[in-house]
Every structure is written in C-alpha cells, then in structure tokens.
Enzyme design. Structure first.
Site, PDB file in Angstrom:
ATOM      1  N   GLY A 209       0.817  -1.213   0.000  1.00 55.71           N
ATOM      2  CA  GLY A 209       0.000   0.000   0.000  1.00 55.71           C
ATOM      3  C   GLY A 209       0.845   1.255   0.000  1.00 55.71           C
ATOM      4  N   CYS A 210       1.931   1.243   0.759  1.00 55.56           N
ATOM      5  CA  CYS A 210       2.809   2.420   0.856  1.00 55.56           C
ATOM      6  C   CYS A 210       3.546   2.656  -0.462  1.00 55.56           C
ATOM      7  CB  CYS A 210       3.787   2.256   2.014  1.00 55.56           C
ATOM      8  SG  CYS A 210       2.941   2.140   3.608  1.00 55.56           S
ATOM      9  N   THR A 211       3.935   1.578  -1.127  1.00 49.31           N
ATOM     10  CA  THR A 211       4.591   1.709  -2.424  1.00 49.31           C
ATOM     11  C   THR A 211       3.617   2.266  -3.449  1.00 49.31           C
ATOM     12  OG1 THR A 211       6.137  -0.078  -1.926  1.00 49.31           O
ATOM     13  CG2 THR A 211       5.784   0.444  -4.255  1.00 49.31           C
TER      14      THR A 211
END
Length: 166
Positions: A54-56
C-alpha cells in the site's frame, strides 16, 4: 513499575488551526521544518512502512502526479518512522521524486494524529494510520484526510488544491 498510557484519540487537528511545527531529517539527513515551507502549499502524508504494497502504491501515485502538484505550487512530504537509509533505498527502488522525512520517535506522527489504534487480520495494535494533512501557505491546516486510499489520494488532493486556490 508505572505504565503510562497515552490516549492518542484526543489529539485532534482542526481546519484553520496552525499546523504542528516539525523538525525532521529527510532521506539524506537534511533537516526540514514546517517554517521552511511558509508561502507554499504542503501535503504531508503519513504512511506505515517503506516498501510495503500500500505504501509503495501511494508513493508511486504521488511520484506520477508530482508535476500537477508543482503546477499548483504544492510540496509533497512523505513521513514514516523508517530510517533515512530505508527512505533512500525506497526512493531509489521506485524512482521517487519528492522528500521523505524520518520520524523514528513518532513525535511528529503523533502530533498530527497519525499514530493510533489499527486493525489488521482481526488484531488490534498501535501503528501509523495512513492519513494526510494539507497545509496552506500561511502554515494553517486547510484539509484533513483521515482515511487515505492510496490509488486515489493524489488526485483527490490535486482536486482540492484547485478548489482551494480559486
């Protein structure tokens, strides 16, 4: 031994209040402070961990939309508790073109209300909540984004910036 419990749910930010000051190092160790950005719109987005799915996704969407942020005279700052070295690797791997700030003590993350109770796979735990704060050129909170959806967030902020700048 005394156990100290902090209720992070009572740390609430409000539109038009001054944004909490911060002083954090970036991926290269350079110190950034909120006051350095007076006169510019600033999106501070908080994310749990470098190189997680999700952060990527969120970081890459920010990267791809950075030209639109720049047209609107807005700066994007990503903040997590990861180290500067971790941020450097994350940036190189995904060709990120904006600043990542390191907050290992979670003081700024907490002051912006991004630290709190989370739930994953039926388990409750404390962690960094995926959230963002848009700060106006006077250093005041213009918009709060408490539950960010990574693929849509950059465009949501760009639309809000266009409206706020009319």
């Amino acid at each position: 031994m005394v156990k100290i419990i902090i209720d992070y749910n009572h740390l609430t930010l409000k539109i038009n209040q001054p944004a909490p000051a911060f002083r954090l190092p970036d991926q290269d160790g350079k110190i950034h402070q909120l006051k350095d950005y007076l006169g510019k719109w600033v999106l501070i987005y908080f994310y749990p961990k470098d190189n997680t799915p999700g952060c990527t996704k969120e970081a890459c969407v920010m990267r791809d939309n950075l030209p639109d942020f720049k047209k609107l005279k807005a700066v994007v700052l990503g903040v997590s508790a990861d180290s500067a070295d971790s941020h450097q690797r994350f940036m190189a791997k995904h060709r990120l073109n904006f600043t990542l700030l390191s907050d290992p003590d979670k003081k700024v993350i907490t002051s912006y209300g991004a630290w709190g109770q989370k739930k994953f796979m039926g388990k409750n735990f404390l962690g960094i909540k995926r959230s963002s704060v848009l700060i106006n050129p006077q250093g005041k909170i213009a918009k709060l984004y408490p539950n960010v959806k990574p693929p849509l967030h950059a465009q949501e902020v760009i639309t809000d910036l266009e409206q706020l700048q009319k």
